[in-house]
Scaffold this motif. Structure first.
Motif, PDB file in Angstrom:
ATOM      1  N   LEU A  20       0.824  -1.203   0.000  1.00 59.53           N
ATOM      2  CA  LEU A  20       0.000   0.000   0.000  1.00 59.53           C
ATOM      3  C   LEU A  20       0.861   1.257   0.000  1.00 59.53           C
ATOM      4  O   LEU A  20       1.815   1.370   0.766  1.00 59.53           O
ATOM      5  CB  LEU A  20      -0.927   0.012   1.215  1.00 59.53           C
ATOM      6  CG  LEU A  20      -1.917   1.173   1.281  1.00 59.53           C
ATOM      7  CD1 LEU A  20      -2.842   1.178   0.074  1.00 59.53           C
ATOM      8  CD2 LEU A  20      -2.707   1.112   2.584  1.00 59.53           C
ATOM      9  N   ARG A  21       0.491   2.211  -0.868  1.00 58.19           N
ATOM     10  CA  ARG A  21       1.209   3.475  -0.983  1.00 58.19           C
ATOM     11  C   ARG A  21       0.272   4.666  -0.739  1.00 58.19           C
ATOM     12  O   ARG A  21       0.281   5.632  -1.481  1.00 58.19           O
ATOM     13  CB  ARG A  21       1.852   3.598  -2.357  1.00 58.19           C
ATOM     14  CG  ARG A  21       2.887   2.527  -2.653  1.00 58.19           C
ATOM     15  CD  ARG A  21       3.460   2.687  -4.039  1.00 58.19           C
ATOM     16  NE  ARG A  21       4.531   1.732  -4.294  1.00 58.19           N
ATOM     17  CZ  ARG A  21       5.207   1.671  -5.450  1.00 58.19           C
ATOM     18  NH1 ARG A  21       4.901   2.495  -6.449  1.00 58.19           N
ATOM     19  NH2 ARG A  21       6.163   0.769  -5.608  1.00 58.19           N
ATOM     20  N   GLU A  22      -0.539   4.581   0.269  1.00 61.83           N
ATOM     21  CA  GLU A  22      -1.487   5.655   0.582  1.00 61.83           C
ATOM     22  C   GLU A  22      -0.749   6.841   1.189  1.00 61.83           C
ATOM     23  O   GLU A  22      -0.107   6.733   2.223  1.00 61.83           O
ATOM     24  CB  GLU A  22      -2.556   5.145   1.547  1.00 61.83           C
ATOM     25  CG  GLU A  22      -3.655   6.152   1.809  1.00 61.83           C
ATOM     26  CD  GLU A  22      -4.678   5.632   2.784  1.00 61.83           C
ATOM     27  OE1 GLU A  22      -5.873   5.657   2.460  1.00 61.83           O
ATOM     28  OE2 GLU A  22      -4.279   5.185   3.880  1.00 61.83           O
ATOM     29  N   GLY A  49      -8.582   1.518  -3.954  1.00 63.18           N
ATOM     30  CA  GLY A  49      -8.276   2.786  -4.606  1.00 63.18           C
ATOM     31  C   GLY A  49      -6.978   2.713  -5.380  1.00 63.18           C
ATOM     32  O   GLY A  49      -6.868   3.224  -6.503  1.00 63.18           O
ATOM     33  N   GLN A  50      -5.985   2.068  -4.801  1.00 62.03           N
ATOM     34  CA  GLN A  50      -4.699   1.905  -5.478  1.00 62.03           C
ATOM     35  C   GLN A  50      -4.840   1.027  -6.715  1.00 62.03           C
ATOM     36  O   GLN A  50      -4.222   1.292  -7.755  1.00 62.03           O
ATOM     37  CB  GLN A  50      -3.688   1.297  -4.498  1.00 62.03           C
ATOM     38  CG  GLN A  50      -2.259   1.228  -5.029  1.00 62.03           C
ATOM     39  CD  GLN A  50      -1.269   0.946  -3.913  1.00 62.03           C
ATOM     40  OE1 GLN A  50      -1.169   1.700  -2.943  1.00 62.03           O
ATOM     41  NE2 GLN A  50      -0.531  -0.128  -4.036  1.00 62.03           N
ATOM     42  N   LEU A  51      -5.664  -0.025  -6.625  1.00 65.45           N
ATOM     43  CA  LEU A  51      -5.922  -0.872  -7.787  1.00 65.45           C
ATOM     44  C   LEU A  51      -6.617  -0.075  -8.890  1.00 65.45           C
ATOM     45  O   LEU A  51      -6.260  -0.196 -10.077  1.00 65.45           O
ATOM     46  CB  LEU A  51      -6.794  -2.058  -7.384  1.00 65.45           C
ATOM     47  CG  LEU A  51      -7.277  -2.949  -8.538  1.00 65.45           C
ATOM     48  CD1 LEU A  51      -6.106  -3.619  -9.256  1.00 65.45           C
ATOM     49  CD2 LEU A  51      -8.269  -3.997  -8.025  1.00 65.45           C
ATOM     50  N   LEU A  55      -5.383   0.454 -12.733  1.00 63.98           N
ATOM     51  CA  LEU A  55      -6.203   0.092 -13.885  1.00 63.98           C
ATOM     52  C   LEU A  55      -6.409   1.289 -14.819  1.00 63.98           C
ATOM     53  O   LEU A  55      -6.418   1.126 -16.048  1.00 63.98           O
ATOM     54  CB  LEU A  55      -7.546  -0.454 -13.425  1.00 63.98           C
ATOM     55  CG  LEU A  55      -7.505  -1.788 -12.677  1.00 63.98           C
ATOM     56  CD1 LEU A  55      -8.886  -2.134 -12.123  1.00 63.98           C
ATOM     57  CD2 LEU A  55      -6.994  -2.906 -13.586  1.00 63.98           C
ATOM     58  N   VAL A  56      -6.575   2.469 -14.249  1.00 57.23           N
ATOM     59  CA  VAL A  56      -6.697   3.669 -15.084  1.00 57.23           C
ATOM     60  C   VAL A  56      -5.422   3.872 -15.892  1.00 57.23           C
ATOM     61  O   VAL A  56      -5.459   4.148 -17.094  1.00 57.23           O
ATOM     62  CB  VAL A  56      -6.999   4.914 -14.226  1.00 57.23           C
ATOM     63  CG1 VAL A  56      -6.858   6.191 -15.051  1.00 57.23           C
ATOM     64  CG2 VAL A  56      -8.405   4.824 -13.640  1.00 57.23           C
ATOM     65  N   THR A  75     -12.414   8.700  -6.539  1.00 61.49           N
ATOM     66  CA  THR A  75     -12.299   9.757  -7.552  1.00 61.49           C
ATOM     67  C   THR A  75     -10.889  10.314  -7.569  1.00 61.49           C
ATOM     68  O   THR A  75     -10.276  10.493  -8.636  1.00 61.49           O
ATOM     69  CB  THR A  75     -13.297  10.888  -7.250  1.00 61.49           C
ATOM     70  OG1 THR A  75     -14.552  10.353  -6.847  1.00 61.49           O
ATOM     71  CG2 THR A  75     -13.472  11.791  -8.460  1.00 61.49           C
ATOM     72  N   LEU A  76     -10.361  10.610  -6.398  1.00 65.24           N
ATOM     73  CA  LEU A  76      -9.017  11.158  -6.276  1.00 65.24           C
ATOM     74  C   LEU A  76      -7.972  10.166  -6.770  1.00 65.24           C
ATOM     75  O   LEU A  76      -7.038  10.536  -7.498  1.00 65.24           O
ATOM     76  CB  LEU A  76      -8.750  11.540  -4.820  1.00 65.24           C
ATOM     77  CG  LEU A  76      -7.346  12.034  -4.464  1.00 65.24           C
ATOM     78  CD1 LEU A  76      -6.903  13.174  -5.373  1.00 65.24           C
ATOM     79  CD2 LEU A  76      -7.292  12.456  -2.993  1.00 65.24           C
ATOM     80  N   CYS A  77      -8.124   8.909  -6.394  1.00 61.28           N
ATOM     81  CA  CYS A  77      -7.162   7.895  -6.839  1.00 61.28           C
ATOM     82  C   CYS A  77      -7.107   7.825  -8.363  1.00 61.28           C
ATOM     83  O   CYS A  77      -6.018   7.772  -8.957  1.00 61.28           O
ATOM     84  CB  CYS A  77      -7.549   6.528  -6.276  1.00 61.28           C
ATOM     85  SG  CYS A  77      -7.329   6.347  -4.491  1.00 61.28           S
ATOM     86  N   MET A  78      -8.271   7.824  -8.997  1.00 58.41           N
ATOM     87  CA  MET A  78      -8.305   7.700 -10.450  1.00 58.41           C
ATOM     88  C   MET A  78      -7.848   8.969 -11.143  1.00 58.41           C
ATOM     89  O   MET A  78      -7.139   8.920 -12.162  1.00 58.41           O
ATOM     90  CB  MET A  78      -9.709   7.295 -10.900  1.00 58.41           C
ATOM     91  CG  MET A  78     -10.087   5.885 -10.448  1.00 58.41           C
ATOM     92  SD  MET A  78     -11.641   5.274 -11.147  1.00 58.41           S
ATOM     93  CE  MET A  78     -12.832   6.321 -10.292  1.00 58.41           C
TER      94      MET A  78
END
Length: 220
Positions: A20-22, A49-51, A55-56, A75-78
């Motif tokens: 995890l890189r949050e 969220g990281q996944l 994927l994006v 939303t922020l992750c993507m």
């Protein structure tokens, strides 16, 4: 043949520790969301969220549609995974919960990549089809009211480009999909969609036993 490993709390903590890189902005938004009524159950896991961001990036495009914003963690992750000229169009019924995410989007420097559309999602999806035409998104993420998942999936399929990806959250729905006593509209709708996806020749599909169940459907 090896069986799947049991995801014990120790295994989950190990995976989180090594993958995890949050960052602090995401962690703060997740913590604030967890303090809301039902917040912990409704927001995506940090790992999910990281996944989504991965994927994006793999989709190679710059156009994402999100059905269900909540406080905007996913939303922020993507948005962060998009190129500077990319856009996440994110849909929610009203602005109460997305408003929480706005400051975090600004702090992360991606607010200009996020377009929030408010109102009934089925109507907004129809308007997007008129506005942008079909096959105009590289990735669609569905995480909204479960009873309408079938309609959201069909709309997403028409809006996704060939070889584009549809990501559907909560397809195991807290385990209720295998509970013979669960016949509520949400569980029934998810069971129906899961069965339809298995046999849908329009997509390649894989269900992941991660978080609350994540199904990936790539449009053929």
């Amino acid at each position: 043949m090896a069986d799947q490993i049991v995801a014990t709390p120790e295994i989950r903590e190990y995976v989180r520790a090594v993958s995890l890189r949050e960052d602090p902005i995401l962690a703060e938004l997740r913590a604030q969301t967890a303090g809301l009524p039902g917040g912990s159950a409704m927001q995506v896991m940090a790992e999910e969220g990281q996944l989504l961001a991965l994927l994006v990036g793999l989709s190679g495009g710059g156009s994402v549609l999100e059905i269900g914003t909540f406080t905007g963690y996913s939303t922020l992750c993507m948005a962060r995974a998009l190129p500077p000229d990319g856009t996440v169009i994110t849909l929610d019924l009203n602005g109460r919960w997305p408003a929480i995410g706005v400051d975090y989007w600004r702090r992360a420097g991606v607010a200009d990549r996020i377009d929030v559309r408010l109102g009934d999602a089925t109507q907004t999806l129809a308007a997007l089809a008129e506005e942008r035409g079909g096959e105009s998104f590289d990735l669609v993420f569905i995480d909204a009211d479960k009873a309408n998942y079938g309609a959201y999936y069909e709309a997403a399929l028409s809006l996704t480009r060939p070889q584009g990806l549809i990501v559907i959250d909560n397809t195991l729905f807290f385990g209720r999909v295998v509970d013979p006593d669960s016949h509520d509209p949400d569980t029934t709708a998810i069971r129906a969609l899961n069965a339809a996806l298995r046999d849908d020749p329009r997509v390649d599909v894989s269900m992941l036993t991660m978080a609350d169940g994540i199904t990936l459907a790539r449009k053929r």
